[in-house]
Design an enzyme around this catalytic site. Sequence first.
Site, PDB file in Angstrom:
ATOM      1  N   ARG A  27      10.097  -1.395 -12.029  1.00  0.00           N
ATOM      2  CA  ARG A  27      10.168   0.052 -11.773  1.00  0.00           C
ATOM      3  C   ARG A  27      11.563   0.626 -12.051  1.00  0.00           C
ATOM      4  NH1 ARG A  27       6.046   2.440  -8.317  1.00  0.00           N
ATOM      5  NH2 ARG A  27       4.146   1.473  -9.088  1.00  0.00           N
ATOM      6  N   ARG A  31      11.718   7.159  -9.643  1.00  0.00           N
ATOM      7  CA  ARG A  31      12.197   8.289  -8.832  1.00  0.00           C
ATOM      8  C   ARG A  31      13.571   8.134  -8.216  1.00  0.00           C
ATOM      9  NH1 ARG A  31       6.872   8.566  -5.373  1.00  0.00           N
ATOM     10  NH2 ARG A  31       7.125   6.387  -5.924  1.00  0.00           N
ATOM     11  N   ARG A  40      10.402  14.330 -15.211  1.00  0.00           N
ATOM     12  CA  ARG A  40       9.055  14.508 -14.672  1.00  0.00           C
ATOM     13  C   ARG A  40       8.778  15.986 -14.417  1.00  0.00           C
ATOM     14  NH1 ARG A  40       7.064  12.062  -9.039  1.00  0.00           N
ATOM     15  NH2 ARG A  40       8.527  13.672  -8.427  1.00  0.00           N
ATOM     16  N   ASP A  78       1.523   3.058 -16.716  1.00  0.00           N
ATOM     17  CA  ASP A  78       1.014   2.633 -15.417  1.00  0.00           C
ATOM     18  C   ASP A  78      -0.101   1.627 -15.625  1.00  0.00           C
ATOM     19  OD1 ASP A  78       1.459   3.501 -12.466  1.00  0.00           O
ATOM     20  OD2 ASP A  78      -0.679   3.134 -12.671  1.00  0.00           O
ATOM     21  N   TYR A 155      -8.091  -0.962  -6.978  1.00  0.00           N
ATOM     22  CA  TYR A 155      -7.957   0.505  -7.108  1.00  0.00           C
ATOM     23  C   TYR A 155      -9.273   1.148  -7.523  1.00  0.00           C
ATOM     24  CZ  TYR A 155      -2.936  -0.008  -6.531  1.00  0.00           C
ATOM     25  OH  TYR A 155      -1.705  -0.288  -6.021  1.00  0.00           O
TER      26      TYR A 155
HETATM   27  O1  CP3 Z   1       8.725  -0.772 -14.218  1.00  0.00           O
HETATM   28  C1  CP3 Z   1       8.804   0.299 -14.847  1.00  0.00           C
HETATM   29  O2  CP3 Z   1       9.838   0.994 -14.878  1.00  0.00           O
HETATM   30  C2  CP3 Z   1       7.624   0.704 -15.716  1.00  0.00           C
HETATM   31  C3  CP3 Z   1       6.751   1.648 -15.131  1.00  0.00           C
HETATM   32  C4  CP3 Z   1       5.653   1.268 -14.146  1.00  0.00           C
HETATM   33  C5  CP3 Z   1       5.054   2.251 -13.333  1.00  0.00           C
HETATM   34  N1  CP3 Z   1       3.997   1.706 -12.684  1.00  0.00           N
HETATM   35  C6  CP3 Z   1       5.501   3.660 -13.261  1.00  0.00           C
HETATM   36  C7  CP3 Z   1       5.129   4.454 -12.081  1.00  0.00           C
HETATM   37  C8  CP3 Z   1       4.973   0.064 -13.911  1.00  0.00           C
HETATM   38  C9  CP3 Z   1       5.247  -1.318 -14.460  1.00  0.00           C
HETATM   39  C10 CP3 Z   1       3.917   0.361 -12.986  1.00  0.00           C
HETATM   40  C11 CP3 Z   1       2.942  -0.634 -12.519  1.00  0.00           C
HETATM   41  C12 CP3 Z   1       2.065  -0.315 -11.375  1.00  0.00           C
HETATM   42  N2  CP3 Z   1       1.420   0.855 -11.116  1.00  0.00           N
HETATM   43  C13 CP3 Z   1       1.671  -1.254 -10.400  1.00  0.00           C
HETATM   44  C14 CP3 Z   1       2.040  -2.709 -10.386  1.00  0.00           C
HETATM   45  C15 CP3 Z   1       3.460  -2.929 -10.002  1.00  0.00           C
HETATM   46  C16 CP3 Z   1       3.745  -2.732  -8.587  1.00  0.00           C
HETATM   47  O3  CP3 Z   1       4.610  -1.893  -8.262  1.00  0.00           O
HETATM   48  O4  CP3 Z   1       3.161  -3.453  -7.758  1.00  0.00           O
HETATM   49  C17 CP3 Z   1       0.822  -0.596  -9.501  1.00  0.00           C
HETATM   50  C18 CP3 Z   1       0.178  -1.205  -8.270  1.00  0.00           C
HETATM   51  C19 CP3 Z   1       0.650   0.736  -9.966  1.00  0.00           C
HETATM   52  C20 CP3 Z   1      -0.214   1.793  -9.378  1.00  0.00           C
HETATM   53  C21 CP3 Z   1       0.590   2.953  -8.947  1.00  0.00           C
HETATM   54  N3  CP3 Z   1       1.222   3.818  -9.811  1.00  0.00           N
HETATM   55  C22 CP3 Z   1       0.842   3.372  -7.634  1.00  0.00           C
HETATM   56  C23 CP3 Z   1       0.335   2.667  -6.387  1.00  0.00           C
HETATM   57  C24 CP3 Z   1       1.648   4.511  -7.724  1.00  0.00           C
HETATM   58  C25 CP3 Z   1       2.141   5.362  -6.607  1.00  0.00           C
HETATM   59  C26 CP3 Z   1       3.149   4.622  -5.825  1.00  0.00           C
HETATM   60  C27 CP3 Z   1       4.389   5.419  -5.650  1.00  0.00           C
HETATM   61  O5  CP3 Z   1       5.462   4.793  -5.728  1.00  0.00           O
HETATM   62  O6  CP3 Z   1       4.282   6.637  -5.420  1.00  0.00           O
HETATM   63  C28 CP3 Z   1       1.913   4.754  -9.079  1.00  0.00           C
HETATM   64  C29 CP3 Z   1       2.741   5.821  -9.638  1.00  0.00           C
HETATM   65  C30 CP3 Z   1       3.918   5.439 -10.473  1.00  0.00           C
HETATM   66  N4  CP3 Z   1       3.891   4.526 -11.490  1.00  0.00           N
HETATM   67  C31 CP3 Z   1       5.227   5.981 -10.395  1.00  0.00           C
HETATM   68  C32 CP3 Z   1       5.984   5.379 -11.413  1.00  0.00           C
HETATM   69  C33 CP3 Z   1       7.408   5.659 -11.791  1.00  0.00           C
HETATM   70  C34 CP3 Z   1       5.665   7.060  -9.437  1.00  0.00           C
HETATM   71  C35 CP3 Z   1       5.039   8.333  -9.897  1.00  0.00           C
HETATM   72  C36 CP3 Z   1       5.918   9.540  -9.728  1.00  0.00           C
HETATM   73  O7  CP3 Z   1       6.838   9.741 -10.549  1.00  0.00           O
HETATM   74  O8  CP3 Z   1       5.641  10.280  -8.788  1.00  0.00           O
END
Ligand code: CP3
Length: 355
Positions: A27, A31, A40, A78, A155
């Site tokens: 990640r 944010r 964003r 994602d 999910y």
């Molecule tokens: O690592 C990176 O920089 C690449 C980007 C990346 C994102 N999601 C961007 C993201 C990667 C590799 C993921 C994978 C992902 N997405 C996983 C597996 C990794 C982990 O963290 O366990 C999972 C379970 C998801 C599903 C997901 N996407 C959730 C549960 C959420 C919300 C959680 C939160 O932090 O709010 C997301 C959204 C998401 N994916 C964000 C980002 C940067 C936040 C969205 C925003 O900008 O509001």
Amino acid sequence: MTALKNDRFLRALLKQPVDVTPVWMMRQAGRYLPEYRASRANAGDFMSLCMNPEFACEVTMQPLDRYPQLDAAILFSDILTIPDAMGQGLYFETGEGPRFKKVISTLADIEALPIPDPHKDLGYVMDAVSTIRRELNGRVPLIGFSGSPWTLATYMVEGGSSKDFRKTKAMLYDNPQAMHLLLDKLAQSVVSYLNGQIMAGAQAVQIFDTWGGNLSAAAYQEFSLAYMRKIVSGLIREHEGRKVPVILFTKGGGLWLESIADAGADALGLDWTCDLGEARRRVGNQVALQGNMDPTVLYAKPEAIRTEVGRILASYGKGSGHVFNLGHGITPEVNPEHAGAFLRAVHELSAQYHE
Ligand code: CP3
């Protein structure tokens, strides 16, 4: 095809000698960075960042521009792009995490799910990969990724995030055939999705099994690991004259490292609950290891972060085969300067462990 200027990430995944331990952060684009929040806001919302290759490329590059120590870039996207492409209608409710318009609950729902074509249905991801590769211009390797079938299934069946996986676990035990059909369709989808990313320019791939550790030992083997093994055996393992390493990350998988190491991948991602040196002894020469600092250490002061980095490096010991990372994603509340202190400490303190 531009030659890679920094390939220590790919070398460490293959246990080849390196000068210092390579590092990246799960990640890393997100944010905690003000420049990410600005992009964003410009794009409108999170999915618009993912679906527009220019925006996806912009935010992928942000952590690299801020931190010259990063040894890899990760595609900005994602894991839930696959269920969206299967027709579930992914959306994000502000502050609520991911949601689906259509939830999967019956065998008939699963039978009706299509296997997405990566070029037709997920072309925006393929375009993001090639755009980012062009922009990187050989600076560091690009990591592609996908969710594991089990993690995606949670999910899809819950309709979003969950604390107890009530519906998914009930389906697994009440109707294992339905669950196996869902996981099998997901495994097929992940193979063609990751192979598409590799052909578009991803130089390593990681499978995020974020919720595998929530299964019993027996259910993990049958409902998560078996499908990751199937995926690994279907992946393109060499492209552009180089090996394309595969990393499996099961959060909470520390009890099962020997069997995960046997699934055919090049490296295992570890969360912070296992000792890195002990993990190394357990998996022997079979795989490289990636991890595993507790991401909440980044809330502490830079001196404490540096001490923890030193402890983890000492635990791994001398030689290649370690990619430094956090044990899970960096959180939005982290001070970006603390992330910088973490990355600098890895390079500064690790030279002594390499020839
Ligand atoms: O690592 C990176 O920089 C690449 C980007 C990346 C994102 N999601 C961007 C993201 C990667 C590799 C993921 C994978 C992902 N997405 C996983 C597996 C990794 C982990 O963290 O366990 C999972 C379970 C998801 C599903 C997901 N996407 C959730 C549960 C959420 C919300 C959680 C939160 O932090 O709010 C997301 C959204 C998401 N994916 C964000 C980002 C940067 C936040 C969205 C925003 O900008 O509001």
